[in-house]
Motif scaffolding. Structure first.
Motif, mmCIF file in Angstrom:
data_model
loop_
_atom_site.group_PDB
_atom_site.id
_atom_site.type_symbol
_atom_site.label_atom_id
_atom_site.label_comp_id
_atom_site.label_asym_id
_atom_site.label_seq_id
_atom_site.Cartn_x
_atom_site.Cartn_y
_atom_site.Cartn_z
ATOM 1 N N HIS A 118 -58.015 -39.297 23.417
ATOM 2 C CA HIS A 118 -57.758 -38.693 24.599
ATOM 3 C C HIS A 118 -56.690 -39.086 25.420
ATOM 4 C CE1 HIS A 118 -58.755 -36.583 28.191
ATOM 5 N NE2 HIS A 118 -58.908 -37.529 28.909
ATOM 6 N N GLN A 119 -56.243 -40.493 25.163
ATOM 7 C CA GLN A 119 -55.302 -41.143 26.046
ATOM 8 C C GLN A 119 -53.958 -41.180 25.315
ATOM 9 O OE1 GLN A 119 -56.726 -44.519 27.684
ATOM 10 N NE2 GLN A 119 -57.989 -43.358 29.110
ATOM 11 N N ALA A 120 -54.036 -40.816 24.326
ATOM 12 C CA ALA A 120 -52.764 -41.061 23.201
ATOM 13 C C ALA A 120 -51.563 -40.097 23.550
ATOM 14 C CB ALA A 120 -53.279 -40.375 21.722
ATOM 15 N N ARG A 121 -50.444 -40.527 23.388
ATOM 16 C CA ARG A 121 -49.245 -39.644 23.530
ATOM 17 C C ARG A 121 -48.905 -39.027 22.246
ATOM 18 N NH1 ARG A 121 -45.525 -43.448 27.321
ATOM 19 N NH2 ARG A 121 -46.644 -43.505 29.015
ATOM 20 N N GLY A 122 -49.323 -37.754 21.752
ATOM 21 C CA GLY A 122 -48.759 -37.333 20.559
ATOM 22 C C GLY A 122 -49.952 -38.054 19.396
ATOM 23 N N GLU A 123 -49.504 -38.511 18.467
ATOM 24 C CA GLU A 123 -50.191 -39.207 17.493
ATOM 25 C C GLU A 123 -50.317 -40.939 17.772
ATOM 26 O OE1 GLU A 123 -48.750 -38.606 13.550
ATOM 27 O OE2 GLU A 123 -48.855 -36.290 13.724
ATOM 28 N N LEU A 124 -49.476 -41.309 18.965
ATOM 29 C CA LEU A 124 -49.469 -42.807 19.061
ATOM 30 C C LEU A 124 -50.407 -43.298 20.333
ATOM 31 C CD1 LEU A 124 -45.748 -43.816 18.497
ATOM 32 C CD2 LEU A 124 -47.731 -44.169 16.921
ATOM 33 N N THR A 125 -51.151 -44.156 20.155
ATOM 34 C CA THR A 125 -51.906 -44.535 21.258
ATOM 35 C C THR A 125 -51.013 -45.432 22.455
ATOM 36 O OG1 THR A 125 -52.592 -46.871 20.431
ATOM 37 C CG2 THR A 125 -54.112 -44.867 19.897
ATOM 38 N N HIS A 126 -51.429 -45.785 23.440
ATOM 39 C CA HIS A 126 -51.258 -46.572 24.393
ATOM 40 C C HIS A 126 -51.381 -47.996 23.782
ATOM 41 C CE1 HIS A 126 -49.939 -43.739 27.481
ATOM 42 N NE2 HIS A 126 -51.212 -43.123 27.384
#
Length: 227
Positions: A28-36
């Motif tokens: 839910h919080q990922a930016r595209g395919e990468l997590t924070h």
């Protein structure tokens, strides 16, 4: 959610906390395919279940590390950056299945058999894929299939799975008609081997086998009522 993600998340080896961590927070919080970068304190608070005066469920840093390991083993996370070798606080992950659409849609909902059920437009292709070249069926064959599974309302399948069961029944019937002397089964239960050529005709044997099957179901119904 993609079909690939759905398949991975419904694996019986994946725990419910791991599914929640992936779906509600990491994805839910990922930016595209990468997590924070993972923040253990905030993730611990997010997964905790509050009770009356205390927590009914809470996770430790070791628990979070184990949950992330689960998601990696399921193919839902791929490590990109890991500042600390002992844990994943501050680590970033790639979501490899997020944009992997696959070739099939998400599985349809499951349901019990009902009187109006019919195979859909995918039936012919599915039948041929399963080796049933003649996929035509009559009302009797369909009615017997529906009637049998109506008596088992505890069985839930999706449309694709119900059609697979119907294909298996038709294949069994066609094999019975083509192969004299073969020990047949109707797709539900075994019936006695066919008799020699001096005995009843093949059609008569099929009718007697069907009568025995129906009689057995009626007896089971009476037994259940008696108990």
């Amino acid at each position: 959610m993609t079909p690939a993600e759905h398949q991975a998340l419904t694996s019986p080896r994946l725990s419910h906390p791991a599914r929640s961590l992936y779906l509600l927070y990491l994805r839910h919080q990922a930016r595209g395919e990468l997590t924070h970068p993972l923040d253990y304190p905030s993730l611990g608070r997010a997964l905790a279940v509050q009770g009356k005066g205390d927590y009914r469920y809470r996770v430790t840093p070791a628990d979070l590390t184990a949950l992330v390991d689960e998601l990696q083993q399921a193919g839902l996370l791929a490590l990109e950056e890991r500042p600390h070798p002992q844990h994943y606080h501050g680590a970033r992950f790639r979501l490899p299945l997020k944009n992997l659409q696959g070739l099939t849609p998400l599985p349809a909902r499951q349901f019990a058999m009902y009187p109006e059920w019919r195979p859909d437009e995918q039936f012919e292709g599915l039948a041929r894929l399963c080796g049933l070249l003649d996929c035509h069926f009559d009302d009797v064959e369909l009615g017997e299939f529906i009637a049998y599974w109506l008596g088992r309302p505890e069985v839930f399948e999706n449309q694709h799975q119900w059609m697979l069961r119907f294909v298996r029944q038709l294949k069994n019937r066609r094999a019975l008609r083509r192969t004299p002397g073969l020990e047949p089964h109707t797709g539900y239960q075994q019936t006695p081997p066919v008799q020699s050529a001096s005995g009843p005709s093949k059609r008569a044997q099929e009718m007697m086998a069907e009568a025995r099957r129906l009689g057995g179901e009626q007896q089971e119904s009476h037994d259940e009522k008696d108990t």
